[in-house]
Design a protein around this motif. Structure first.
Motif, PDB file in Angstrom:
ATOM      1  N   ILE A 186       0.813  -1.214   0.000  1.00  0.00           N
ATOM      2  CA  ILE A 186       0.000   0.000   0.000  1.00  0.00           C
ATOM      3  C   ILE A 186       0.849   1.268   0.000  1.00  0.00           C
ATOM      4  N   ARG A 187       2.052   1.208   0.558  1.00  0.00           N
ATOM      5  CA  ARG A 187       2.888   2.406   0.613  1.00  0.00           C
ATOM      6  C   ARG A 187       3.246   2.900  -0.786  1.00  0.00           C
ATOM      7  N   GLN A 188       3.249   2.001  -1.769  1.00  0.00           N
ATOM      8  CA  GLN A 188       3.536   2.420  -3.149  1.00  0.00           C
ATOM      9  C   GLN A 188       2.281   2.911  -3.871  1.00  0.00           C
ATOM     10  N   SER A 189       1.150   2.838  -3.189  1.00  0.00           N
ATOM     11  CA  SER A 189      -0.109   3.286  -3.795  1.00  0.00           C
ATOM     12  C   SER A 189      -0.567   4.628  -3.248  1.00  0.00           C
ATOM     13  N   ILE A 190       0.027   5.058  -2.138  1.00  0.00           N
ATOM     14  CA  ILE A 190      -0.353   6.325  -1.522  1.00  0.00           C
ATOM     15  C   ILE A 190       0.861   7.249  -1.467  1.00  0.00           C
ATOM     16  N   PHE A 191       0.611   8.531  -1.282  1.00  0.00           N
ATOM     17  CA  PHE A 191       1.712   9.494  -1.252  1.00  0.00           C
ATOM     18  C   PHE A 191       1.369  10.633  -0.293  1.00  0.00           C
ATOM     19  N   GLN A 192       2.343  11.448  -0.018  1.00  0.00           N
ATOM     20  CA  GLN A 192       2.178  12.617   0.831  1.00  0.00           C
ATOM     21  C   GLN A 192       2.206  13.881  -0.017  1.00  0.00           C
ATOM     22  N   VAL A 193       1.287  14.789   0.272  1.00  0.00           N
ATOM     23  CA  VAL A 193       1.363  16.142  -0.268  1.00  0.00           C
ATOM     24  C   VAL A 193       2.128  16.954   0.766  1.00  0.00           C
ATOM     25  N   ILE A 194       3.211  17.562   0.375  1.00  0.00           N
ATOM     26  CA  ILE A 194       4.084  18.200   1.364  1.00  0.00           C
ATOM     27  C   ILE A 194       4.184  19.707   1.136  1.00  0.00           C
ATOM     28  N   VAL A 195       4.523  20.384   2.219  1.00  0.00           N
ATOM     29  CA  VAL A 195       4.750  21.828   2.168  1.00  0.00           C
ATOM     30  C   VAL A 195       6.168  22.062   1.664  1.00  0.00           C
ATOM     31  N   PRO A 196       6.332  22.767   0.543  1.00  0.00           N
ATOM     32  CA  PRO A 196       7.681  22.919  -0.046  1.00  0.00           C
ATOM     33  C   PRO A 196       8.688  23.570   0.899  1.00  0.00           C
ATOM     34  N   GLU A 197       8.239  24.492   1.741  1.00  0.00           N
ATOM     35  CA  GLU A 197       9.173  25.250   2.566  1.00  0.00           C
ATOM     36  C   GLU A 197       9.886  24.388   3.616  1.00  0.00           C
ATOM     37  N   ASP A 198       9.149  23.467   4.265  1.00  0.00           N
ATOM     38  CA  ASP A 198       9.781  22.718   5.351  1.00  0.00           C
ATOM     39  C   ASP A 198       9.623  21.202   5.240  1.00  0.00           C
ATOM     40  N   GLY A 199       8.951  20.718   4.192  1.00  0.00           N
ATOM     41  CA  GLY A 199       8.819  19.282   3.995  1.00  0.00           C
ATOM     42  C   GLY A 199       7.789  18.604   4.872  1.00  0.00           C
ATOM     43  N   SER A 200       7.025  19.357   5.648  1.00  0.00           N
ATOM     44  CA  SER A 200       5.987  18.756   6.486  1.00  0.00           C
ATOM     45  C   SER A 200       4.823  18.292   5.617  1.00  0.00           C
ATOM     46  N   THR A 201       4.029  17.402   6.171  1.00  0.00           N
ATOM     47  CA  THR A 201       2.924  16.820   5.409  1.00  0.00           C
ATOM     48  C   THR A 201       1.689  17.697   5.458  1.00  0.00           C
ATOM     49  N   ARG A 202       1.174  17.998   4.285  1.00  0.00           N
ATOM     50  CA  ARG A 202      -0.051  18.787   4.190  1.00  0.00           C
ATOM     51  C   ARG A 202      -1.271  17.879   4.070  1.00  0.00           C
ATOM     52  N   GLY A 203      -1.076  16.708   3.498  1.00  0.00           N
ATOM     53  CA  GLY A 203      -2.187  15.778   3.303  1.00  0.00           C
ATOM     54  C   GLY A 203      -1.699  14.514   2.634  1.00  0.00           C
ATOM     55  N   SER A 204      -2.637  13.635   2.328  1.00  0.00           N
ATOM     56  CA  SER A 204      -2.332  12.362   1.687  1.00  0.00           C
ATOM     57  C   SER A 204      -3.001  12.295   0.321  1.00  0.00           C
ATOM     58  N   GLY A 205      -2.684  11.243  -0.410  1.00  0.00           N
ATOM     59  CA  GLY A 205      -3.309  11.017  -1.706  1.00  0.00           C
ATOM     60  C   GLY A 205      -3.049   9.590  -2.144  1.00  0.00           C
ATOM     61  N   PHE A 206      -3.630   9.190  -3.256  1.00  0.00           N
ATOM     62  CA  PHE A 206      -3.392   7.848  -3.795  1.00  0.00           C
ATOM     63  C   PHE A 206      -3.389   7.913  -5.314  1.00  0.00           C
ATOM     64  N   VAL A 207      -2.901   6.844  -5.932  1.00  0.00           N
ATOM     65  CA  VAL A 207      -2.778   6.808  -7.388  1.00  0.00           C
ATOM     66  C   VAL A 207      -3.693   5.727  -7.957  1.00  0.00           C
ATOM     67  N   PHE A 208      -4.168   5.985  -9.168  1.00  0.00           N
ATOM     68  CA  PHE A 208      -4.916   5.001  -9.939  1.00  0.00           C
ATOM     69  C   PHE A 208      -4.588   5.215 -11.405  1.00  0.00           C
ATOM     70  N   GLU A 209      -4.969   4.259 -12.239  1.00  0.00           N
ATOM     71  CA  GLU A 209      -4.638   4.329 -13.658  1.00  0.00           C
ATOM     72  C   GLU A 209      -5.903   4.398 -14.490  1.00  0.00           C
ATOM     73  N   ARG A 210      -5.893   5.273 -15.489  1.00  0.00           N
ATOM     74  CA  ARG A 210      -7.004   5.343 -16.445  1.00  0.00           C
ATOM     75  C   ARG A 210      -6.432   5.625 -17.822  1.00  0.00           C
ATOM     76  N   ASP A 211      -6.793   4.777 -18.773  1.00  0.00           N
ATOM     77  CA  ASP A 211      -6.337   4.913 -20.164  1.00  0.00           C
ATOM     78  C   ASP A 211      -4.810   4.972 -20.249  1.00  0.00           C
ATOM     79  N   GLY A 212      -4.144   4.155 -19.426  1.00  0.00           N
ATOM     80  CA  GLY A 212      -2.691   4.070 -19.494  1.00  0.00           C
ATOM     81  C   GLY A 212      -1.951   5.175 -18.776  1.00  0.00           C
ATOM     82  N   GLN A 213      -2.662   6.107 -18.176  1.00  0.00           N
ATOM     83  CA  GLN A 213      -2.016   7.218 -17.476  1.00  0.00           C
ATOM     84  C   GLN A 213      -2.239   7.094 -15.970  1.00  0.00           C
ATOM     85  N   ILE A 214      -1.223   7.440 -15.199  1.00  0.00           N
ATOM     86  CA  ILE A 214      -1.313   7.427 -13.747  1.00  0.00           C
ATOM     87  C   ILE A 214      -1.822   8.786 -13.267  1.00  0.00           C
TER      88      ILE A 214
END
Length: 352
Positions: A77-105
């Motif tokens: 599952i760790r390869q299916s989800i990701f963190q949205v991060i704050v560019p200034e300090d690298g802290s986590t702003r939120g989460s997200g996940f990936v899926f595929e449609r028509d060959g695109q991620i």
């Protein structure tokens, strides 16, 4: 005369014998038919029992396959989800996940994390060995803020992200009431999680339009989880986590409905409208990028009801606003519609 009498007696005897023989044949036929029916019924019963047994076996095999598939998905599952991060300090702003449609991620995040279409997001993904890798993506279509809004956004990702991720599958059906789901994300009270967390055993209490209401077990709470996927027993995404209420209720966006509409919005300049209906009368419509904010009911110039629906924890059915707005004949309903936190328009309707 004696001869005639003898002949007549012989005739009667023969007739009786024939009659008994005929009756015997009918009895044999009846017994044969009954036996055939019994055998047929037994065959049907046996066949039905075999069919039931086969169905039970198929169901067990299907459940076993689903459990195996789910375990494999959760293992990676760790390869299916990701963190949205704050560019200034690298802290986590939120989460997200990936899926595929028509060959695109594609990536999915919460609107209140990403903001509007066109925004640039910095995201942290994880390789199979656990090492992080950073990519930038762009919000292609977005919903709006609040528990009654489409708190989700569609993010385009660079092609090279495909090397590191395992796309999840979006369920072909909307979430179902009274089913169990588990959510995954990167929650942490300080927005600095070391790894993802699983919030297991969330029961779906209601599904109404885009909105899902669930129980909220005490595991894996904290900021940064919003945007993470809700997985059903088959390991398919049925919801997008969007927040909680008083630590007791969890909220999510119905994944199938929201993602399909976000693609429509991307193709239609951000426009996907739904009617807002009160007692069968369409008051106005609401775009996917809007949410219902303040609602007031005025009677003879006085406010008799007021509620901020951005934080309303109950179900809000666009087709039956009368269920949550107590208005009578000749009352005036004022709807303050917002895009994110910004009010964009006011609609008024006098109840007929």
């Amino acid at each position: 005369m004696k001869i005639l009498a003898c002949l007549f007696f012989i005739f009667l005897c023969n007739f009786a014998v024939c009659a008994r023989a005929q009756s015997g044949k009918q009895l044999v036929k009846s017994l044969q038919k009954a036996a055939e029916k019994s055998v047929g019924a037994a065959r049907v019963a046996a066949g039905s029992e075999v069919q039931h047994a086969m169905r039970r076996l198929e169901q067990r095999v299907a459940r076993g396959a689903a459990n195996s598939r789910r375990q494999e998905i959760e293992k990676h599952i760790r390869q299916s989800i990701f963190q949205v991060i704050v560019p200034e300090d690298g802290s986590t702003r939120g989460s997200g996940f990936v899926f595929e449609r028509d060959g695109q991620i594609w990536g999915v995040v919460s609107y209140h994390v990403s903001g509007r279409a066109g925004n640039r997001l910095k995201m942290r993904f994880y390789r199979e060995d656990g090492t992080p890798v950073l990519y930038f993506g762009y919000v292609e279509a977005s919903g709006s803020y609040g528990f009654n809004g489409v708190d989700a956004a569609l993010v385009s990702l660079p092609p090279e992200v495909k090397e590191h991720v395992r796309p999840l599958v979006i369920s072909g059906e909307s979430a179902q009431k009274n089913t169990m789901v588990d959510s995954f994300g990167f929650p942490d009270s300080g927005f600095r999680p070391k790894d993802y967390s699983k919030n297991a055993g969330r029961r779906i209490l209601d599904v109404c339009g885009y909105k899902i209401i669930t129980t909220l077990p005490p595991v894996g709470r904290g900021n940064g989880a919003c945007g993470g996927p809700l997985l059903n027993a088959q390991g398919e995404v049925v919801g997008i986590h969007s927040g909680s209420f008083q630590g007791k209720l969890g909220f999510a966006v119905d994944a199938k409905t929201a993602i399909d509409d976000l693609f429509l919005a991307m193709e239609n300049w951000g426009k996907v409208f739904k009617p807002l209906v009160f007692n069968g009368v369409e008051i106005t419509d609401i775009n996917i990028s809007e949410n219902i904010g303040l609602v007031e009911v005025r009677r003879d110039g006085k406010v008799v009801f007021s509620r901020d629906f951005k934080q309303y924890p109950g179900s809000l059915d666009y087709a039956h606003l009368e269920k949550v707005i107590p208005a009578q004949k000749r009352d005036k309903i004022f709807l303050f519609l917002q895009q994110g936190a910004q009010e964009v328009r006011l609609e008024m309707y006098e109840v007929k």
